[in-house]
Design a protein around this motif. Sequence first.
Motif, short mmCIF file in Angstrom:
data_model
loop_
_atom_site.label_atom_id
_atom_site.label_comp_id
_atom_site.label_asym_id
_atom_site.label_seq_id
_atom_site.Cartn_x
_atom_site.Cartn_y
_atom_site.Cartn_z
N GLY A 186 -5.72 11.22 1.13
CA GLY A 186 -4.76 11.70 2.34
C GLY A 186 -3.46 11.62 1.70
N GLY A 187 -3.13 10.28 1.10
CA GLY A 187 -1.93 10.31 0.77
C GLY A 187 -1.74 10.03 -0.99
N THR A 188 -0.71 8.41 -1.28
CA THR A 188 -0.03 8.01 -2.64
C THR A 188 -0.51 7.18 -3.12
N LEU A 189 -1.08 6.87 -3.73
CA LEU A 189 -1.57 5.12 -3.99
C LEU A 189 -0.13 5.19 -6.21
N SER A 190 1.32 5.07 -5.93
CA SER A 190 1.69 5.02 -6.54
C SER A 190 1.91 3.48 -7.59
N MET A 191 1.98 3.84 -8.78
CA MET A 191 1.81 1.81 -9.49
C MET A 191 3.48 2.75 -10.82
N THR A 192 4.98 2.84 -10.08
CA THR A 192 5.78 3.56 -11.19
C THR A 192 6.91 2.47 -11.79
N GLY A 193 6.20 0.91 -11.27
CA GLY A 193 7.19 0.34 -11.33
C GLY A 193 6.85 -0.99 -12.78
N SER A 194 7.18 -1.64 -14.15
CA SER A 194 6.80 -2.01 -14.96
C SER A 194 6.48 -2.92 -13.98
N GLY A 195 5.12 -3.41 -14.70
CA GLY A 195 4.59 -4.80 -13.82
C GLY A 195 3.48 -5.10 -13.56
N GLY A 196 3.44 -3.87 -12.61
CA GLY A 196 3.50 -3.70 -10.87
C GLY A 196 1.70 -3.82 -11.12
N VAL A 197 0.90 -4.64 -10.52
CA VAL A 197 -0.40 -5.05 -10.31
C VAL A 197 -1.14 -4.92 -9.25
N LEU A 198 -2.74 -4.29 -9.36
CA LEU A 198 -3.34 -3.71 -7.84
C LEU A 198 -4.39 -4.08 -8.18
N LYS A 199 -5.01 -5.75 -7.41
CA LYS A 199 -6.26 -6.91 -7.22
C LYS A 199 -6.66 -6.09 -6.53
N VAL A 200 -7.83 -5.62 -6.51
CA VAL A 200 -8.96 -4.67 -5.91
C VAL A 200 -10.48 -6.32 -6.00
N GLY A 201 -11.07 -6.28 -4.50
CA GLY A 201 -12.01 -7.11 -4.53
C GLY A 201 -13.95 -6.52 -4.88
N THR A 202 -13.21 -5.63 -4.05
CA THR A 202 -14.68 -4.24 -3.64
C THR A 202 -14.82 -3.06 -4.97
N SER A 203 -13.96 -2.45 -3.79
CA SER A 203 -13.61 -0.78 -5.08
C SER A 203 -11.93 -0.79 -4.58
N LEU A 204 -11.99 0.78 -5.63
CA LEU A 204 -10.93 1.11 -5.48
C LEU A 204 -11.71 2.73 -5.16
N SER A 205 -11.09 3.73 -4.63
CA SER A 205 -11.89 5.08 -4.35
C SER A 205 -10.65 6.10 -3.64
N MET A 206 -10.88 7.15 -4.09
CA MET A 206 -10.27 8.29 -3.35
C MET A 206 -11.04 9.36 -3.31
N SER A 207 -10.71 10.05 -2.25
CA SER A 207 -11.29 11.11 -1.69
C SER A 207 -10.31 12.78 -0.99
N SER A 208 -8.74 12.49 -1.04
CA SER A 208 -7.86 13.52 -1.41
C SER A 208 -6.81 12.33 -1.69
N GLY A 209 -5.83 13.38 -1.60
CA GLY A 209 -4.28 12.35 -1.89
C GLY A 209 -3.92 12.65 -3.56
N SER A 210 -3.22 11.21 -3.94
CA SER A 210 -3.13 11.69 -5.31
C SER A 210 -3.21 9.24 -5.41
N VAL A 211 -3.35 9.02 -6.96
CA VAL A 211 -3.23 8.73 -7.50
C VAL A 211 -1.93 8.42 -8.71
N VAL A 212 -0.81 7.75 -8.63
CA VAL A 212 0.10 8.20 -9.52
C VAL A 212 0.40 7.12 -10.61
N THR A 213 0.74 7.11 -11.87
CA THR A 213 1.40 6.31 -12.52
C THR A 213 2.12 6.07 -14.02
N THR A 214 2.67 5.76 -13.69
CA THR A 214 3.55 6.23 -15.59
C THR A 214 3.74 4.68 -16.61
#
Length: 284
Positions: A186-214
Amino acid sequence: EQESLQSSDSFIRIGLRVFADEAEREHAIAGLGPVAGNGTVEVTVNDRAGVTDLSAAGLTVNDGRLLLPTGSLVDANGNVTVQTNADAELEMAGTAEMTVSGDFAVTAGVFDAQGTSKITLDGGTQTVTTSTGEPDKDFLNLTVNGTLTDTLGSNVTVTNALAITGGTLELSTYTLTAPATVTVNGGTLSMTGSGGVLKVGTSLSMSSGSVVTTDQATAPVLTTTGTEGTNFIAVSFTGGTLNVGEWDIRSVNTSGVAIGSGVTLTTFDKILWSSTFDSSGSPS
């Protein structure tokens, strides 16, 4: 005489003296009970204090230890700040929950989340800062359910579950470490900065909302909290929108990036794959 409560238009101040023995201290921890006011609750304690429920415009811990015991509910309709010196501590125990509508900042001292405690960010434009990102400043469970954008102001760790159910979580140029799960619903995961990092242990999932990178000078990275090429993560999108301008995706498991028929692909460009192997050790 255990505590004093002073109110004004701007703040409520809780002061607590040093107690003679452990029994008197433990009584004080549970003794403050509910606190409510229209201003910011400002806590300066010589030893320890505790509140069972709190509703105020904000919360500031200047010194000493403020305990939110299991079952307590805190509604901060403004900023929550742990500041001033290294002795300041905000501790959430057991099932304690806190809702924050303003910024959350640990500029000094300790934020200690225990048990299954949870923080929900439900405001508009908010900034999340946990100073040096040391283990005693980590979130345990964090839910983003705001109306506008929550932006990291430092590297942040969420040790258990990170859920984005409303508004936007913007990583900017920082590293967000989530050793367990990250869910977008339902929300937005946004990675729009230079060098931003998402470290995940088990899983990244989306059922609704959005994922944005630039597209950035340094591509935003999705990777494991473990060792790349040895530890792998699951990435699955069953619904929502992917608006990916550039993404460096590393150490994904043998299922790859699963994109279901319910996903809207606005953009899915400039994908760099690395450290991704199948069970035989061959590149996938």
